[in-house]
Design a protein around this motif. Structure first.
Motif: not given
Length: 428
Positions: A79-83, A329-330, A378-379, A409-412
């Motif tokens: 959800v936070g954009g981490f892979t 975090a992002l 991450t988008l 900011g919001h990770v889509t």
């Protein structure tokens, strides 16, 4: 896997481009791309970054599944954009053997939301007395390259030297929790004006700085790699800057909360602000931001530290230390570094993907968004503004210091090797 066409994304904040994902890799990056049968995502100028990598995550499993599990923690990471995340060793039992790190690694494989790279303990039981099975953990299926007693400092100089010597053989790194224990007995917050006024035990900056100074000298003597966890003071910045000027193999991380929050918040006595190392002064925060911008601090690491409600909803002195951070975090980095003009999005990609992946020697992550590279992406909708609501967190814990605070900011979307783990801001 089907093809996915991301249309009109600003790759690393640049001009809008199309990105075609085919299977597990990026097939093409350009303008006016098309692909028959591809699923199309209209990015509309959103920011496309390489998948984020966290060097410092507490997933709590095994042993404290009431706080977090590998599954819930990796959901929060996605959800936070981490892979990819590095799972710290202070579990129960401690991750100080090949068996435990392999268990964590396999749980990560089963979760499927992001890659989990275990961090091995430096000493047996985190007790600081005897080196753990460093070689066996490295040779295991988990392939451990980062070792840390995080939560406790390796304060014995001889033990620290031996660890640095040992990991040098396989290009490993010792990640030090810099805290001289004799200087922090009974410490509750940063030592300074606020601690004196509140009557809380002070945590002096020198407790961190003295260990960092010792360890950069040890790393230089041995010719090995040392990484400084959650650096928090202006003095620590200057020591790391000096060590790097010597050409020594020293790296450092900063947490999002140390980039934003100060010890003034402790006046509320709200234990959500109790963290290790403690929140410091405004001068420290500004020094940390500048050091991250100029590269003295290599990367941002969350130090995601989940706790159950009862461990934080109590009087200050009894409360556990730590904050959750993966899902915010992002946004905090955008607020403190990008919106302030200190970093551009290419700089964010460097500090939150490229460099942490390199420090951890993590294959397949921290790669450019270009043809032939793994589709770990991450988008981000950087124009979004909204209040943080922990009720919607994917993490099992809710101990965030940002509840009710507006952040950008919001990770889509998040993609792990071409597979969407997050779609339209929700877990896939």
């Amino acid at each position: 896997m089907s093809k996915i066409l991301i249309r009109g994304a600003k790759v690393l904040g640049g001009e809008p481009q199309d990105v075609l994902i085919d299977g597990e890799t990026v097939a093409e990056v350009g303008t006016g791309l098309s692909a028959e049968g591809a699923q199309v995502i209209e990015a509309d100028g959103k920011i496309l970054l390489p998948g984020l990598v966290d060097l410092h995550t507490h997933l709590r499993e095994p042993g404290r599944e009431d706080s977090e599990t590998v599954l819930t923690g990796t959901k929060a990471a996605a959800v936070g954009g981490f892979t990819a995340v590095h799972a710290m060793a202070n579990t129960f039992p401690v991750a100080d053997t090949a068996g435990v790190v392999e268990q964590v690694w396999r749980l990560g494989k089963e979760s499927g939301y992001c890659d989990v790279q275990p961090v091995g303990a430096v000493t047996v039981g985190l007790e600081g007395k005897k080196l753990a099975e460093l070689g066996a953990m490295h040779d295991s299926a988990a392939g451990v390259r980062v070792f840390s007693d995080d939560g406790k400092c390796v304060d014995d100089a001889v033990i620290m030297r031996r660890a640095l010597e040992y990991v040098k053989a396989f290009d490993g790194v010792v990640a030090q929790h810099a805290q001289e224990p004799r200087l922090t007995e009974g410490a509750q917050m940063n030592e300074g004006i606020v601690s004196a006024e509140l009557g809380l035990g002070g945590w002096p900056a020198v407790a961190e700085e003295s260990i960092i100074a010792r360890d950069v000298l040890l790393a230089a003597h041995v010719g090995s790699r040392v990484h400084i966890c959650h650096l928090s003071t202006a003095g620590s910045v200057e020591i790391v800057r000096w060590a790097k000027s010597k050409g020594w193999n020293v790296t450092a991380e900063v947490t999002p909360h140390h980039l934003l929050l100060t010890d003034e918040l402790v006046r509320s006595y709200n234990p959500v602000y109790k963290v290790n190392p403690p929140l410091r002064t405004e001068a420290d925060v500004l020094a940390l931001r500048e050091a991250l911008a100029d590269g003295t601090i290599d990367c941002v690491a969350t130090d995601h530290a989940p706790h159950p409600h009862e461990d934080k909803d109590c009087e200050w002195g009894a409360a556990a230390m730590g904050m959750v951070g993966l899902e915010t975090a992002l946004s905090v980095v955008q607020h403190t570094m990008v919106d302030s003009g200190l970093l551009d999005w290419a700089g964010v990609a460097d500090r939150m993907s490229f460099r942490p992946a390199h420090i951890g020697r993590l294959e397949g992550h921290g790669r450019p968004v270009s043809a032939g590279e793994p589709a770990n992406l991450t988008l981000l909708d950087s124009a979004y503004r909204g209040e943080v609501d922990p009720a919607g967190f994917a993490s099992r814990s809710r101990n965030t210091p940002y509840e009710g605070r507006e952040l950008p900011g919001h990770v889509t979307h998040t993609f792990l090797r071409g597979r969407a783990t997050v779609v339209d801001g929700k877990l896939a």
